[in-house]
Design an enzyme around this catalytic site. Structure first.
Site, short mmCIF file in Angstrom:
data_model
loop_
_atom_site.label_atom_id
_atom_site.label_comp_id
_atom_site.label_asym_id
_atom_site.label_seq_id
_atom_site.Cartn_x
_atom_site.Cartn_y
_atom_site.Cartn_z
N CYS A 138 66.07 9.16 -17.69
CA CYS A 138 66.03 8.82 -19.12
C CYS A 138 66.38 7.36 -19.43
O CYS A 138 65.54 6.60 -19.90
CB CYS A 138 66.98 9.74 -19.89
SG CYS A 138 66.53 11.48 -19.74
N1 LIG Z 1 66.54 15.22 -17.15
C1 LIG Z 1 67.11 14.99 -18.31
O1 LIG Z 1 68.31 14.83 -18.41
C2 LIG Z 1 66.31 14.95 -19.60
C3 LIG Z 1 66.97 15.06 -20.82
C4 LIG Z 1 66.25 15.01 -21.99
C5 LIG Z 1 64.87 14.83 -21.93
N2 LIG Z 1 64.23 14.69 -20.74
C6 LIG Z 1 62.80 14.53 -20.73
O2 LIG Z 1 62.20 15.78 -20.44
C7 LIG Z 1 61.01 15.59 -19.68
C8 LIG Z 1 61.08 16.37 -18.40
O3 LIG Z 1 62.11 15.81 -17.61
P1 LIG Z 1 62.77 16.60 -16.41
O4 LIG Z 1 64.00 15.86 -16.06
O5 LIG Z 1 62.86 18.05 -16.73
O6 LIG Z 1 61.66 16.39 -15.28
P2 LIG Z 1 61.61 17.12 -13.84
O7 LIG Z 1 60.92 16.19 -12.94
O8 LIG Z 1 62.95 17.65 -13.48
O9 LIG Z 1 60.70 18.40 -14.10
C9 LIG Z 1 59.38 18.31 -14.48
C10 LIG Z 1 58.63 19.50 -13.88
O10 LIG Z 1 57.33 19.46 -14.43
C11 LIG Z 1 56.41 19.79 -13.38
N3 LIG Z 1 55.09 19.24 -13.76
C12 LIG Z 1 54.66 17.98 -13.68
N4 LIG Z 1 53.41 17.88 -14.19
C13 LIG Z 1 53.07 19.13 -14.59
C14 LIG Z 1 51.92 19.67 -15.20
N5 LIG Z 1 50.89 18.90 -15.52
N6 LIG Z 1 51.91 20.99 -15.46
C15 LIG Z 1 52.95 21.77 -15.15
N7 LIG Z 1 54.08 21.32 -14.58
C16 LIG Z 1 54.14 20.01 -14.31
C17 LIG Z 1 57.01 19.19 -12.14
O11 LIG Z 1 56.52 19.81 -10.97
C18 LIG Z 1 58.51 19.45 -12.37
O12 LIG Z 1 58.91 20.70 -11.83
C19 LIG Z 1 60.86 14.09 -19.50
O13 LIG Z 1 60.07 13.57 -20.54
C20 LIG Z 1 62.27 13.59 -19.67
O14 LIG Z 1 62.33 12.24 -20.11
C21 LIG Z 1 64.92 14.78 -19.56
#
Ligand SMILES: NC(=O)c1ccc[n+]([C@@H]2O[C@H](COP(=O)([O-])OP(=O)(O)OC[C@H]3O[C@@H](n4cnc5c(N)ncnc54)[C@H](O)[C@@H]3O)[C@@H](O)[C@H]2O)c1
Length: 444
Positions: free
Chosen positions: A263
């Site tokens: 983030c």
């Molecule tokens: N990690 C955090 O603390 C946090 C907090 C708030 C918001 N976010 C936001 O949330 C979003 C997700 O982040 P995250 O940390 O969960 O990511 P992550 O990498 O942990 O998980 C994403 C998942 O999505 C899957 N994926 C990717 N492309 C895909 C598709 N086209 N179809 C289906 N699955 C798919 C991946 O295989 C993975 O398992 C991002 O935009 C991030 O900025 C993250």
């Protein structure tokens, strides 16, 4: 009014998996979908890949209302509502990489049906939901606002901090239409006590970026203050603690070796990129990025300074790094500043090993992969230890009792009995013996 009881969650990572489990625990039928077959296999085996979800909690959701599927197996058309929680990274030139969001939109284009609610949850620039995301889904022939509802609802979870996932943390929702906002808010109220409606998806996208850029800018500010305190012979940690006694109008941020994770080092660039389309240069974002990105190099300079104090050079020195995850008490090492610290030391000829109770192997910024070692053998081997991440699970007493020379970037040495010039602290200088105060430079 539509009663939504079947939810699909696309992307089962740090954000999507807890969301899917929370909905299942609230009694909704949940289909969790991920593009990664490996991830689905891990989940089906009952093993949670993220820190905040225990295997037990995952397994009981799987034996209840949660099922997990690859994209090929998914029956997303059966869901009433679909939440999209895929990554939003940046590329090497720090421009947004909307690839996963657009791929997820393409997946929905092929499966969307009339009457569904689609909610984008990934952090992104204002205009994504109503722009490229919507346009791709509408290639299905169905229109947003008419055939299906569309909304943006950002996530606030802070991995490693269970309080951030609590029901009482308010959720923001901005729908394309008032009906979409109400529908998404009603659904989210199954898992959140308070849902805050906004006038549009764009406003909700901007609010999420404001939250994260606020952190990035303030971290950069205290990092810069730490550099100044080093020059002035002041202890930035003492200064911050003192300022934090003010009960109003001040918020505590602390310096460190740089920012990491998915983030804080990433999201600001989504806004600065978007701002340029409006002939606007967001100088706060550029400046904060510049300062935070320079911190790992400063840590390497501190290592050189510490070794120099013993008549040694980085070249040929054994340097032990403690903590490579991007923040304490998690296994997440994405964009960790440790990657640049380790590569920087290795580029200057140092031999690097690391210890992290949460991370077994780690890739540095030059792509070199190392296996972690146990703390005792690291301390035994290293001529200098660099503390990058202060996990609770590290034996700090053991470390400060036995390490001869430590560069402490996170004030982990606070409260330990230190010998004179045993520890060089970022933002504060050398640990002090009884007469050390007189060694400090007078104010210039
Ligand atoms: N990690 C955090 O603390 C946090 C907090 C708030 C918001 N976010 C936001 O949330 C979003 C997700 O982040 P995250 O940390 O969960 O990511 P992550 O990498 O942990 O998980 C994403 C998942 O999505 C899957 N994926 C990717 N492309 C895909 C598709 N086209 N179809 C289906 N699955 C798919 C991946 O295989 C993975 O398992 C991002 O935009 C991030 O900025 C993250």
């Amino acid at each position: 009014m539509t009663i939504d009881s079947r939810v699909a969650v696309v992307g089962l990572g740090y954000v999507g998996l807890p969301l899917a489990i929370a909905f299942a625990e609230a009694g909704l039928d949940v289909e969790g979908i991920d593009v990664s077959e490996a991830r689905i296999a891990t989940l089906r085996a009952g093993r949670s890949p993220i820190d905040d979800i225990t295997d037990d909690r995952l397994q009981s959701a799987l034996s209840g209302r949660l099922r997990v599927e690859t994209q090929a197996e998914a029956r997303v058309g059966e869901a009433d509502a679909v939440f999209v929680c895929v990554p939003t990274p940046i590329n090497t030139t720090k421009d947004p990489d909307l690839g996963p969001v657009l791929a997820a939109a393409g997946f929905l284009r092929d499966h969307v049906r009339s009457g569904q609610l689609l909610v984008l949850q990934s952090t992104t620039y204002p205009g994504t939901t109503m722009g490229p995301f919507r346009e791709i889904v509408e290639e299905s022939g169905l229109s947003a606002g008419g055939d299906f509802d569309l909304a943006y609802a950002p996530e606030r979870v802070n991995p490693g901090d269970p309080a951030s996932a609590a029901r009482d943390v308010p959720r923001l929702v901005g729908g394309m239409t008032p009906a979409a906002t109400t529908r998404a808010a009603t659904l989210l109220s199954h898992i959140n006590d308070r849902v805050v409606p906004l006038s549009s998806p764009d406003a909700a996208e901007m609010a999420k970026l404001l939250e994260n850029i606020f952190r990035n800018v303030n971290i950069a500010f205290v990092n810069q203050l730490a550099l100044l305190c080093e020059r002035m012979g002041l202890d930035v940690w003492e200064v911050i603690d003192a300022a934090a006694t003010k009960p109003f109008g001040f918020m505590r941020f602390t310096p460190g070796p740089g920012v990491g994770g998915h983030c804080i080092p990433v999201d600001p660039y989504y806004l600065s990129w978007r701002a340029r389309e409006f002939d606007f240069v967001d100088r706060f974002i550029e400046l904060a990025g510049d300062i935070n990105l320079a911190m790992p190099r400063h840590v390497v300079d501190l290592v050189a300074e510490a070794l120099n104090d013993r008549g040694l050079a980085i070249r040929g020195a054994n340097v032990g790094v403690v903590g490579v995850a991007f923040k304490p008490n998690v296994q997440d090492d994405r964009n960790s500043p440790a990657a640049a610290v380790i590569a920087g030391i290795a580029e200057r000829g140092g031999e690097v090993r690391f210890h992290d109770p949460h991370v077994p192997t780690f890739r540095d910024a030059d792509g070199v992969v190392r296996d972690g070692v146990d703390l005792a053998s690291l301390v035994d081997w290293a001529e200098v230890i660099v503390v990058v991440t202060d996990h609770r699970a590290v034996d700090w007493v053991g470390l400060y009792d036995s390490a001869q020379l430590v560069v402490d970037t996170v004030n982990s040495s606070d409260g330990h009995e230190l010998t004179d010039r045993q520890v060089l602290r970022l933002g504060a200088g050398w640990s002090a013996g009884p007469h050390a105060m007189s060694e400090r430079p007078a104010s210039r």
